[in-house]
Design a protein around this motif. Structure first.
Motif: not given
Length: 443
Positions: A23, A28-29
């Motif tokens: 991250q 976040a993804d």
């Protein structure tokens, strides 16, 4: 499609060099961010823009703006394609243009090393996509110029002034705001041109500077009455302000018939007293020329031209003015010399310089016989032909003078008596000048 997906899976880690589970930079993804970055890039390589655009949109949604600069640069290219393809949908097109502006801003904010380039590119898009909206253009250009300063593209400095002039003509901003834009951007232009690395850059930016000055000169702001009204009280309140005096002189030089007034005289004197520069000497040359003070005018002109701080293009411009002054005061040799210098050192002035040289030759008194007396008209016509070739705007006046001077060619019989024939080469030498020309007689 399977081959494409396999290729993306294989190249993604190599291209982006990231831990797919990490991250931070990729959000976040991060795995999904990197995946869609890979998708849109691979589709783009294949010129499959219909697939590349939605993949890019997904990447832009998932990835932080700072994750990868190319996402923002490529996105600008893709969004421009969408803008062009959706000309009939004004609402959607407007939203796309806002997205494009946001991409430039995000690039400038997140990649400071490329902020200047991002803002200059944004200015071009503002010019292309906000046509007819001078208020929005001026708003955006002002922010860009204030941020980039002398690193602004020359064209952006011109666009900014043009938008300001349009708003002034529509009554939306006052004259003094246009003057502020002109003066500030003029100073930035000096930095732009000083930083030019190639002859092509110098030539292009010099042309843009000329367009910039022309835009201001025809704006309606630069009338002598306006300048005196705006700057007179400011000068009276601060007569020892060198920057103010320099601005007054610069703008009054552009305005038509605005150098023969007390404000110009006082400002030019302040300039010369506080900073005896080439520009100050030039201003005093114009003042003394207008007042008929020939000796002082010559002294200041020669000082301006010989100053080490003035570049060759400026020297050529000053020399052309000196040539005009000398011709009007019957100083033929000095007029010829100054015009030759201007023609040799600035091609854009060559046409006007040749016109002056033609008039110098036409007014020359040479020799004792009919051929020697009339030969200068051959040289004059040679230079008139060169003048209209160098500057087509001079063709009408040049042709008028050619017709006039041709009347003074010798008669064929007179030429025969002195053993000269049409088409022969002939050297003319008088009044400190020398030229080789072609014999022509009256037909």
């Amino acid at each position: 499609m399977k081959k494409l997906l396999l290729a993306i899976v294989i190249i993604a880690p190599a291209v982006f060099g990231v831990n797919m589970n990490a991250q931070g930079r990729y959000g976040a993804d991060s795995a999904e961010c990197v995946k869609y970055l890979s998708y849109y890039k691979e589709y783009g390589k294949q010129k499959d823009y219909e697939s590349s655009i939605p993949a890019w949109r997904k990447a832009y949604e998932l990835c932080p703006p700072a994750s990868m600069q190319t996402m923002l640069v490529d996105g600008a290219v893709l969004v421009r394609r969408l803008i062009s393809a959706n000309g009939k949908n004004a609402e959607y097109q407007a939203a796309l243009i806002d997205t494009l502006m946001t991409l430039h801003q995000q690039r400038a904010e997140n990649f400071p090393k490329y902020a200047v380039t991002a803002r200059n590119n944004m200015a071009i898009d503002v010019s292309n996509f906000f046509k007819g909206n001078a208020e929005r253009q001026f708003e955006e250009y002002e922010k860009i110029v204030e941020a980039n300063q002398s690193k602004s593209k020359a064209s952006v400095l011109l666009f900014d002034l043009a938008a300001a002039v349009e708003l002034f003509k529509d009554g939306k901003i006052p004259a003094d705001e246009v003057l502020k834009v002109y003066e500030r951007n003029s100073q930035y232009f000096d930095g732009v041109i000083a930083a030019d690395n190639t002859d092509e850059d110098k030539e292009n930016n010099s042309k843009t500077r000329a367009d910039f000055e022309g835009c201001f000169a025809t704006s309606g702001v630069a009338s002598c009455e306006n300048l005196i009204s705006l700057f007179g009280p400011k000068y009276e309140a601060d007569p020892d302000n060198l920057d103010l005096a320099t601005s007054i002189v610069r703008m009054m030089n552009i305005a038509e018939d605005c150098t023969n007034n007390s404000l110009y005289l006082n400002a030019a004197t302040t300039m010369y007293r506080l900073n005896p520069s080439a520009a100050a000497a030039h201003a005093l040359f114009k003042l003394n020329a207008a007042g008929g003070n020939v000796d002082d005018a010559l002294r200041y002109a020669e000082e301006a031209i010989s100053s080490p701080e003035s570049d060759i293009a400026t020297d050529a411009s000053y020399s052309l003015e000196l040539a005009v002054f000398c011709l009007s005061n019957k100083m033929s040799a000095k007029a010829y010399e100054a015009a030759q210098f201007a023609a040799t050192n600035d091609a854009s002035l060559a046409g006007k310089a040749y016109m002056i040289i033609a008039n110098v030759w036409a007014s020359a008194t040479c020799g004792d016989n009919e051929i020697e007396k009339r030969a200068p008209y051959w040289v004059a016509v040679d230079y008139l032909i060169k003048a209209k070739a160098a500057d087509e705007s001079l063709a009408e006046e040049a042709n008028r003078l050619i017709a006039q001077y041709s009347k003074y060619y010798p008669q064929t019989a007179d030429a025969f008596m002195y053993d000269v024939t049409d088409g022969n080469s002939y050297t003319v030498s008088c009044s400190g000048m020398r030229a080789t020309t072609t014999v022509r007689t009256q037909k």
